[in-house]
Motif scaffolding. Sequence first.
Motif, PDB file in Angstrom:
ATOM      1  N   ASN A 409     -38.773 -31.407 -73.159  1.00 38.39           N
ATOM      2  CA  ASN A 409     -37.702 -31.576 -74.145  1.00 38.39           C
ATOM      3  C   ASN A 409     -36.635 -32.585 -73.745  1.00 38.39           C
ATOM      4  OD1 ASN A 409     -38.944 -29.497 -75.615  1.00 38.39           O
ATOM      5  ND2 ASN A 409     -37.830 -27.941 -74.443  1.00 38.39           N
ATOM      6  N   ASP A 410     -36.221 -32.550 -72.491  1.00 42.64           N
ATOM      7  CA  ASP A 410     -35.103 -33.385 -72.057  1.00 42.64           C
ATOM      8  C   ASP A 410     -35.103 -33.439 -70.538  1.00 42.64           C
ATOM      9  OD1 ASP A 410     -34.107 -30.857 -71.293  1.00 42.64           O
ATOM     10  OD2 ASP A 410     -33.017 -30.642 -73.190  1.00 42.64           O
ATOM     11  N   GLN A 411     -34.057 -34.078 -69.980  1.00 36.93           N
ATOM     12  CA  GLN A 411     -33.990 -34.213 -68.534  1.00 36.93           C
ATOM     13  C   GLN A 411     -33.901 -32.866 -67.823  1.00 36.93           C
ATOM     14  OE1 GLN A 411     -31.599 -38.398 -68.519  1.00 36.93           O
ATOM     15  NE2 GLN A 411     -31.390 -37.158 -66.702  1.00 36.93           N
ATOM     16  N   LEU A 458     -35.793 -40.348 -62.803  1.00 38.72           N
ATOM     17  CA  LEU A 458     -36.901 -40.964 -62.073  1.00 38.72           C
ATOM     18  C   LEU A 458     -36.630 -40.990 -60.570  1.00 38.72           C
ATOM     19  CD1 LEU A 458     -37.551 -43.834 -64.625  1.00 38.72           C
ATOM     20  CD2 LEU A 458     -39.236 -42.104 -63.962  1.00 38.72           C
ATOM     21  N   ARG A 459     -35.380 -41.193 -60.214  1.00 40.77           N
ATOM     22  CA  ARG A 459     -35.018 -41.199 -58.795  1.00 40.77           C
ATOM     23  C   ARG A 459     -35.204 -39.815 -58.177  1.00 40.77           C
ATOM     24  NH1 ARG A 459     -29.934 -42.401 -59.238  1.00 40.77           N
ATOM     25  NH2 ARG A 459     -30.330 -44.637 -59.458  1.00 40.77           N
ATOM     26  N   VAL A 536     -35.639 -51.010 -70.579  1.00 46.04           N
ATOM     27  CA  VAL A 536     -34.404 -50.524 -69.979  1.00 46.04           C
ATOM     28  C   VAL A 536     -34.521 -49.022 -69.709  1.00 46.04           C
ATOM     29  CG1 VAL A 536     -31.910 -50.263 -70.295  1.00 46.04           C
ATOM     30  CG2 VAL A 536     -33.082 -52.320 -71.133  1.00 46.04           C
ATOM     31  N   GLY A 537     -34.118 -48.628 -68.521  1.00 46.19           N
ATOM     32  CA  GLY A 537     -34.226 -47.225 -68.148  1.00 46.19           C
ATOM     33  C   GLY A 537     -35.508 -46.878 -67.429  1.00 46.19           C
ATOM     34  N   SER A 538     -36.377 -47.869 -67.208  1.00 47.42           N
ATOM     35  CA  SER A 538     -37.601 -47.627 -66.452  1.00 47.42           C
ATOM     36  C   SER A 538     -37.339 -47.861 -64.973  1.00 47.42           C
ATOM     37  CB  SER A 538     -38.733 -48.533 -66.949  1.00 47.42           C
ATOM     38  OG  SER A 538     -38.434 -49.905 -66.697  1.00 47.42           O
ATOM     39  N   ALA A 539     -38.333 -47.589 -64.140  1.00 46.72           N
ATOM     40  CA  ALA A 539     -38.203 -47.736 -62.697  1.00 46.72           C
ATOM     41  C   ALA A 539     -39.585 -47.976 -62.109  1.00 46.72           C
ATOM     42  CB  ALA A 539     -37.558 -46.480 -62.102  1.00 46.72           C
ATOM     43  N   PRO A 540     -39.650 -48.392 -60.840  1.00 44.54           N
ATOM     44  CA  PRO A 540     -40.967 -48.688 -60.247  1.00 44.54           C
ATOM     45  C   PRO A 540     -41.931 -47.509 -60.230  1.00 44.54           C
ATOM     46  CG  PRO A 540     -39.223 -49.655 -58.922  1.00 44.54           C
ATOM     47  CD  PRO A 540     -38.550 -48.792 -59.942  1.00 44.54           C
ATOM     48  N   ASN A 541     -41.431 -46.255 -60.285  1.00 40.78           N
ATOM     49  CA  ASN A 541     -42.342 -45.104 -60.271  1.00 40.78           C
ATOM     50  C   ASN A 541     -42.643 -44.597 -61.679  1.00 40.78           C
ATOM     51  OD1 ASN A 541     -39.690 -44.059 -60.583  1.00 40.78           O
ATOM     52  ND2 ASN A 541     -40.311 -42.063 -59.787  1.00 40.78           N
TER      53      ASN A 541
END
Length: 948
Positions: A409-411, A458-459, A536-541
Amino acid sequence: MRSRMVAASDTVFFSGHTMKVAGFFLLGLASVFSVQRDNFRTCDNVGFCKRHRALEPGTSSYAASASSMKLNPTSVSLDVLEKKSDVKFTLTIFGLKDNTFRIRLEEKDAMRKRYEPPVGDVLIKVPEGEELKYNGQSGNQLTFNKGTSRVVLTTEPLRIDVYSDDDPVISINSQGLLKFEHTRPKPEAPPAENQDEENKEEAQEGEEEQQKEEEVKEEEVKAEPEEPDMWEETFKSHTDSKPFGPTSIGVDISFPGVEHVYGIPEHADSLALKTTKTTDPYRLYNLDVFEYDLYNPMALYGAVPLMLAHNEKRTVGVFWLNAAETWVDISSNVADKSIFSNLADFVTGNNEIPQTDTHWFSESGVIDVFLMLGPGPKDVFRQYAALTGTTPLPPLFSISYHQCRWNYNDQDDVRTVDENFDKFDIPYDVIWLDIEHTDGKRYFTWDAAKFPNSIEMLRNISSKGRKMVTIVDPHLKRDDNYKVFAEARDKGLLIKNKDGGDFDGWCWPGSSGWPDFLEKHVRDWWADKFSASEYVGSAPNLYVWNDMNEPSVFNAPEITVNRDIKHLGGWENREVHNIYGMYVHEATMDGLLKRTNYQERAFVLTRAFFAGTQRTAAVWTGDNMGEWSHLKISNPMIMSLNLVGITFSGADVGGFFRNPDNELVTRWYQAGAFQPFFRAHAHLDTKRREPYLLPDENVKVIREAIRARYTYLPYWYTEFFTSEKDGAAVMRPLWVEFPKEKATFGIDDNYMIGSALLVRPVTDQGATNANVYFPGAGEVWYDVETYQTYKGQQEVNVQAPLSKIPVYQKGGTIIPRKMRPRRSSTLMFDDPFTLVVALDPKQEANGQLFIDDYRTFKYRDGAYGFIKYSFTSHKLHSNVEHQGSGFTTKEWLERVIVVGLPHEPRKVTLHQSGQTKELIFTYDSTTHVLIIRKPGVNILQNWTISLH
């Protein structure tokens, strides 16, 4: 992928109904979500299928001209005439490297070029030729030799027979079903009956002129009789215009001496393909078929037109290179020896031989067939891999366990799921987000209210070595304020309707457009969208899942794009349909690789696929159901994918639709833990079923199944490495390892992982035992948990309570494992190994191990270690066959388990670098298992352990 969402004040054609809707809502599962067969065409609804299937075996009307023969070092070409129409064709036979032939038949003077996938897209390169020697003419037969194989071309009626070691293995057009619909002008419509006299006179004059022209033309090309559906075709409310007319192709291909054929996925059917005499042919046409029916030949999400034919003597393969809709009829009969009366007499005594006849036909394209002559199944894998490529070594995290749902649903939900896996000591590597994570189904975006800080999310999971996958579908919401769509529209990157305007169809966002991924510049544009500045908001993982890429269009015929839509290169969808989805995931993978300048390996999952998909994506079997029958069918479906090169494949654990009970979920986890791609997934409307939510008994069993997967990761990883080199299936039917054992040919509920592990998932409700077939005369098999032994070439009913999945290690093999439980595979990189040495009756065993950094492409530059293990004469040897310059590892050998040792040794010693030390060990005289503890050597060292 999921139940259909529709938007306000629009008319949507779906599931056979026209619905006016107000606002967004979900169509009910119970009423709509079972497959409605009338949404999808049968052969009777497809004009070209009816025309080809109506052909009766007989004398072919095609004839080759021996006098036109042109010989080249690696090929021969001849003119072919279709005698009824006087249309001319060019036939070319190519000799290719590694016991392979290529047969091409194309129109000589076509009015319009036919589509063929560009070299580099399906075929990885122009296939390398090999000398084809002309062996002369005898009557109406021309013979060409290549190594121990030969091709016999009968000129009239046209027929091609292929021999290997003097055995006939493949015949083309032996039944005379060749049909190649040539390009032609559309016939003029007859004049209307109510024309006035003046128009009639003008029409008459025109008709006289036209008649003269046609009389002249008829000398060159005789007109074929026009049949229904050749220039226009209607299915339900949709009319398919055919401005270029009928262009289908088809021919029969027979396999003498063969009773079993396999391949041509994707179908929810048995591994060994069935006769289609009383059903539709097997259909290859990429479609969105949710809650698909089982054990029928209807098309599903992907198409690989590769078939393998196998008997006790050999395996051969036929690859039909065509991206258009394709159907394959299959019949199995006992062929009379007289069929080959004008060929070599290869049958003595019995005048009847088994034979499987197939009939292939496609809506467009040319006849382009690759014949791979084995002789063994692994030879065919290698021969096909030389044409279309192999599965690159996946990063280690991607062959670990994946946790998915539509939708977290969310973070906070993501955080809770992540923490609960740790709380219950269940390892996992990847958590997934479905379409609800986006801003209104606009891909490459985040819902700001639900995921306000995706980078932080993601972190947090990255700190535990974990990754995330988000869904990115190819349909783009038509919204001027949506940057990705506006850019695609303004740059002219979208596919067109038949009139040249941008195609407008319905999918999750409502009104949508689709980029034309057939064009390289469009794929490059798409790939750039995965950069950190664009996504935007993505990361290497963060990695990606391409769904709905058949493509799925809710308000179009068969829930996919119309056949007459136009691509930017001028091709109609009917010509290229099955390849579109592959281009989508190819562009996505390219985008992920670009993020690290092609240094780090990436992961992409796709639903639609074609030949060559294995190079850039993993595949899953789509929208299955949480039912026992769907668990059972997952095994042959995944094996079928492996047979055609798509080795990185799996099925939704637990089933996507419905609410499976605890027993079914548990058994599905046990099966998934021993399939190449291991992901749990569930529909939005299903109850939450993360493994820790189940009763304690089930949680314990599932935890052990997932942990077992992690202990075997070194073995899986090594198998994927070797598969990249030779194209071998990772999840294999038993007959691949035991090709001469006829009892294995029809088995699809037992399978091999590599050459060492035999798996028999429990797929029946309430079952506490299972029938396991142990192949191989003289072989011995060991239960991987109890070490109980079983002799080969027998079926045994074994105990299989809920806590157990029957898995067996073959005697004579050595499997590397990592036994320490961790939260994710990334945390296992430096963990020590255990070697499980399962001895054969000769007290011998062999195995291998591949290690690298588990994430980059440096292994392709030699930065890896490859170790061969052997046990013979009571000694276990480690031989480092390759250690790349500068490559080192902290991994070491913690334990050796020797299974099947009849007597306890007096002592065990380690010999390394001229030094000897005595090792601690225990021996169980009941199970005959020796456990040697802490040799303590680095895994990249040569050593010998001796049993005294």
